[in-house]
Structure formats: C-alpha cells, structure tokens
Design an enzyme around this catalytic site. Structure first.
Site, PDB file in Angstrom:
ATOM      1  N   HIS A  61       0.857  -1.196   0.000  1.00 38.49           N
ATOM      2  CA  HIS A  61       0.000   0.000   0.000  1.00 38.49           C
ATOM      3  C   HIS A  61       0.891   1.244   0.000  1.00 38.49           C
ATOM      4  CE1 HIS A  61      -3.411  -2.555   0.969  1.00 38.49           C
ATOM      5  NE2 HIS A  61      -2.799  -3.024   2.035  1.00 38.49           N
ATOM      6  N   ALA A  78      -4.625   1.110   2.817  1.00 38.25           N
ATOM      7  CA  ALA A  78      -5.888   0.443   3.139  1.00 38.25           C
ATOM      8  C   ALA A  78      -6.608   1.132   4.295  1.00 38.25           C
ATOM      9  CB  ALA A  78      -5.624  -1.025   3.481  1.00 38.25           C
ATOM     10  N   TYR A  93      -8.130  -6.503  10.688  1.00 42.18           N
ATOM     11  CA  TYR A  93      -7.602  -7.071   9.442  1.00 42.18           C
ATOM     12  C   TYR A  93      -7.689  -8.602   9.475  1.00 42.18           C
ATOM     13  CZ  TYR A  93      -5.480  -2.702   7.636  1.00 42.18           C
ATOM     14  OH  TYR A  93      -5.253  -1.451   7.127  1.00 42.18           O
ATOM     15  N   HIS A 131      -2.794 -11.315   4.551  1.00 39.62           N
ATOM     16  CA  HIS A 131      -2.337 -11.662   5.902  1.00 39.62           C
ATOM     17  C   HIS A 131      -2.408 -13.176   6.103  1.00 39.62           C
ATOM     18  CE1 HIS A 131      -4.666  -7.792   5.860  1.00 39.62           C
ATOM     19  NE2 HIS A 131      -3.424  -7.376   5.969  1.00 39.62           N
ATOM     20  N   GLU A 160       3.450  -6.717   2.411  1.00 41.40           N
ATOM     21  CA  GLU A 160       2.692  -5.545   2.874  1.00 41.40           C
ATOM     22  C   GLU A 160       3.608  -4.431   3.354  1.00 41.40           C
ATOM     23  OE1 GLU A 160      -0.400  -6.396   5.710  1.00 41.40           O
ATOM     24  OE2 GLU A 160      -1.523  -4.616   5.180  1.00 41.40           O
TER      25      GLU A 160
END
Lengths: 331, 331
Positions: A8, A65, A187, A216, A277
């Site tokens: 992100h 996000a 999340y 994740h 991530e």
C-alpha cells in the site's frame, strides 16, 4: 522474478492527506498538487529502498488500506477520494513501471450497492491499466453491517470483475469500533470472516472464474485448517480444495517462520502468493532474528521449498491469478 | 491424568431448551424438570463415551456457549437463564465428580456493567464449588458493542475474579450478525480480538494475578505470533512473554496436527492447556486421518513432546491456572 502482491502507498506525500482532511471537513479540497519528485522521494526512501535491500522486483501497489475509510461521508465522497488515490497510484506506476503494478481502491459506501464501484473500476482497469482491486467486506469500518460476501448484494460487482478478469483482494480499512485494533484484530478477523463466508456460500458455482486473494496469510484459516475442513464437511460442502481453492488464494504476510511453514504445509503451493505488505502494519526488527518482521522473503527462502515451488509463490501463481498483469508484462 | 479444560453441555436434555423457549417467548417458564437419569443418558452417550474412547479423564464443563445468548432479553432474563444452566452443570458435576468440574456462565447483558455478574459468580464458586467461568467479550452477539477487555468497565468483575481465584475463559456466544458464522468466524475472531485488546491495555499491571484462557488455540494469535510480537514492540510494550504470558493461556482446540505443532512451537508449553471442546463445533471424522477432527489428544501425542511437557499440557498447567480445581481435587 519476485513479485509482492500486497503493498500500500502508506508513505504517500503529505498533500494527499491534507486534501483528504479538507474533503472530510466539508471544504472544497481543491486540486491535489504533488510533484513527480515528491512521489519519487517517498518511494525511493521507502518501498524502492526495501525492494532493493530485500531483492524483490515488483509490488502490486494500492492506496493505503487504512485510509480507504469507506465509512466516512457518503458514496460521492468515497468516489472522489478513491479517484484521487487511484490517480496517484497510476502516477507511481507510470514513473516506475518495472517496480509497481497498480491495484485500485473502490468507492464503496455503507448501505450502497457495490454497483456504484463499477465506473471507477472500469476507469482504472480499462483506461489506466490497473490489474486488481481491493474489496472491503465491511465498509462500515468495524461494525460489520454489510451482507456476507456470498450475498447477491455483491453480484453486480462480481459480474464486472469476472468480465474484466480482475481479482479482488479482500481488505478492510480502519476500524471505528474500539473493540477491534485495526491491524491486530480487524484485518485478521476480516480475512477469517471472508473465508467462512465463502464456505457458507455458493458463490463460485455462480462465478466459477471469480478470484479472491485473502491477505495476511488468510487470517486464521491455515492455523485452523482442520476446523474449516470439518465445518465444511459437516455442512455437506465438497472438500475445501475442490470447493474454494480454484478461486481463493492466500498471501504470505505472516511475520515469522513457523507461521509461514504452517501456511506452506496446509495450503497447496498453487494457492500461495508472495507478499510482505511493506510499508505496513509491523515496522520493527525482530530481536530474535535481527531482521525485519515483515521481511517475508527470508521465511519463504528458509522454508526448504524446491526451486519450482518457490517460483510459483514468487511469480508463477501471481501471473495466473492476475491475467492483466501477465498481459501488461508481456505487452 | 488428562484434563480437558473446555467442554460445553451441548447435549443437555430437551427440557432445558424448552424452558428457555418459554422464557424467551415471555411465558412463565415454570420449574425445570430433568431427572438424574436424563442427565446421565445425555452424558453416557456423548461426553463420557468420548472420554473413555479417547482416554481422557476429566472435563471442565460449562453451559453451551452458543446458548448463553447474552443479547437476548435483559439482564434479569440473562440471570434467570444463567442460574438454570449453572444449576444443571452443578448437577452433572455432582453426579460425576471424577469426570467433570464445573465452569459457570455469567449473566452478562449488553450495556449492563458486569458488576451484575458478581452475585451469580459468588453463588457458583462459593456455594456450588465452581472453579472457573466463561466471560463473553461481546454480549451483543456479533455487534461488538462492549468496551474492550482492558477498559475499566470490566474492572469490578475482575476484582471479584482475582479475589475468588477464578480464571475466565474468553468465550463469545452465538452471532446475530450475518457476517459472522458463529463457530467459524465469531469464535475465532473473538479470541484474536481479546488478545489484541490485552496488548493494548495495562490490565495485568492493575491485576497481576488475573488469568484468562483464550480458547480455540488462541484464535489466530499463534499463527500470527510475529505480527503480535511486532505490534507490541512498535507500541513500546514489553516482550509478549513478559507482558502477557503470566496471565494469558491458550487451549488446544485446533483440529489438525500442523496447527497444534505451530502452537507448541511458538507458545511456551507452560501457557498451553489441553482441550477438545467436545461435543462441539466440528463433529465429523477427518477422511485424511480416519479420526475425529476434534480428537485433539492424538495431535498432542503425535507432536513429539517430552513426557514432562505432555504432563504440563494435560494437567500440570491446568492445576496452576485453576487453583480451585487443585484444591477441590485435593479436598
């Protein structure tokens, strides 16, 4: 080639967040002014540096996000904000086409049919070359007021995703619910919840080519793989591999070796997509290893995979799941 | 000796559920009439048979979690229902004192201070010999409207738990939220959520002897142990072992060997309590092994532990975490 399917733009230049503040405050946010140099600086210091340090090649890159904030304002606000964020991602990917491929935010809004996302999705994919999108199963931001992902509520959007050959990463935004820490609970819960919603549904009978990535590491799913296999079996569903694993994929954002080893042991290698991530939820160095928690490449490399399996996780599977990336890379 | 710290009376005789139906319908539910023989039959066919078949000795036994339904009616209804359920557990444990030890349901109710649970907790513990309780972090049944477990909202109840030396298993009830399948999402999410709430809090500075058991193998926590260590570190908290593991324990309700192996690899053996949650969430036989998914003893036995570590998981840790069980067993 090592492709990270989950990054992100958490480090976007300050004017973006200032624009958003003005928008949320109900002011005319005016034009967003960010120079190419500002974009370059935020990336060179962060994502590009980390790519070089860790030896990864390309990141599927989407707006932050936690800032999608579908719960803030109405659908029009969500749409204007999504356009800004997606345009910025487009600029990133135009500046660094060999380092980033664009994934878009959708202008979801609580209680609004996701059909409203189709114009922005089409704009991103057809005009700007985006290859994927992030789909928020809880646009209410921690209050979980949307129908489950198997509900027909979502079907108009799914039809378009199938038509465009665009997979969706199931990714919530920030949590307004004080019960749920956003990266530590919301999340991971969302990942788990989405998978169970898929078990309960007949979604992939209706959309046999629709593809979801659960980030994740699939939330709690691989750790409780026996529970999910058993629940599906008790519900009279086919074995999970047949039932869901043509359509559902897991990323590798699991920040320790034993977790990655479990993921690799229970989930077929064809369903695992490399991701870290960065720059994301966990930023520190693990004192036990001396390396960054989110340096997931180290775990994959240490897991004793064959070269062929590593290649699937690092790039082969991604090319299959994201056909527009494959065509973009070839084109 | 093999002690299972997590069993619910899911097979309670029909008159209990009929009583509940009348209560929820607003009728005078009248007295609950269940004979000792009816109780014996439901146990002999189920929990006692399974204990014998699997070679376990004693189960910490509480009312059916999915039926606590704290979200139904008001605090008075919750209290009357809790008394019925707890009295029935007391009868079970009086009929089979060497097979079951009693764990109580609390009369929680959305928006009501958990202080209201103290009289029923004291009655169960001091008059009826209960050794533990189940604490629901979401009495709203899937809408997550209660403050996090680190909030002072919960402190009056914690003071009493400490005074009575009673640990609490963090266990939600059924989910009214269509987003959350109850055993497949709500249970596991609640476990994950509770652990993250503990990380965010200073609860165990205020209550250094308070003890919680997080069921279902700790939700997603062991799988994401690197994430939780990293998040705590980024938040400036002490290492998780020092910070939480004097107070937080995980059960072994993880229904496949790779999951149990991960749990044993990342969580200190002192923090793991044997459990299977029979007769519970998953009832089938795993076609890959030919054994019941929830036959967790097989996984523990297959995990290559030393005899000393197995003894800790099967009984030593439980005796330490549940001091009233130890005294009851000795007395």
């Amino acid at each position: 080639m090592i492709i990270d399917c989950h990054g992100h733009y958490t480090t976007a230049p300050a004017p973006l967040w200032e624009w958003r503040k003005r928008q949320v405050a109900g002011q005319d946010p005016g034009p967003l002014r960010i120079s190419d140099d500002e974009i370059r600086e935020t990336l060179e210091k962060n994502q590009l540096r980390i790519q070089r340090e860790r030896g990864t090649d390309l990141t599927f890159f989407s707006p932050r996000a936690g800032s999608m904030e579908h719960h803030v304002g109405d659908a029009r606000m969500s749409e204007a904000w999504s356009r800004q964020c997606n345009d910025l991602i487009h600029r990133v990917c135009s500046l660094y086409p060999s380092n980033f491929a664009p994934v878009c935010q959708l202008p979801q809004s609580p209680g609004v049919s996701p059909e409203n996302c189709i114009p922005e999705l089409e704009r991103c994919v057809q005009e700007l070359g985006f290859i994927g999108c992030n789909l928020n199963p809880d646009p209410s931001g921690g209050w979980w007021q949307a129908p489950p992902l198997g509900d027909r509520f979502w079907y108009p959007l799914y039809e378009k995703l199938v038509e465009l050959e665009v997979p969706a990463m199931v990714h919530v935004s920030s949590s307004c619910n004080p019960a749920f820490h956003f990266t530590g609970a919301h999340y991971i819960n969302a990942d788990t919840t989405a998978f169970m919603q898929f078990i309960q549904s007949d979604l992939f009978r209706d959309f046999p080519t629709l593809k979801f990535v659960i980030p994740h590491g699939g939330g709690s799913v691989p750790y409780h793989w026996g529970r999910y296999r058993g629940l599906a079996q008790d519900m009279g569903k086919p074995p999970l591999k047949e039932f869901l694993l043509q359509n559902v994929f897991f990323d590798t954002c699991v920040y320790h070796l034993p977790g990655i080893e479990l993921l690799l042991k229970v989930i077929p290698v064809e369903n695992i997509l490399f991701a870290s991530e960065i720059v994301g939820a966990v930023r520190g160095v693990d004192p036990d290893t001396g390396h960054y928690y989110d340096d997931t490449r180290r775990y994959i490399d240490a897991a004793g995979l064959t070269a062929a399996d590593r290649e699937k996780i690092y790039s082969g599977n991604l090319r299959r799941v994201y056909p527009r990336f494959e065509r973009r890379a070839a084109g």
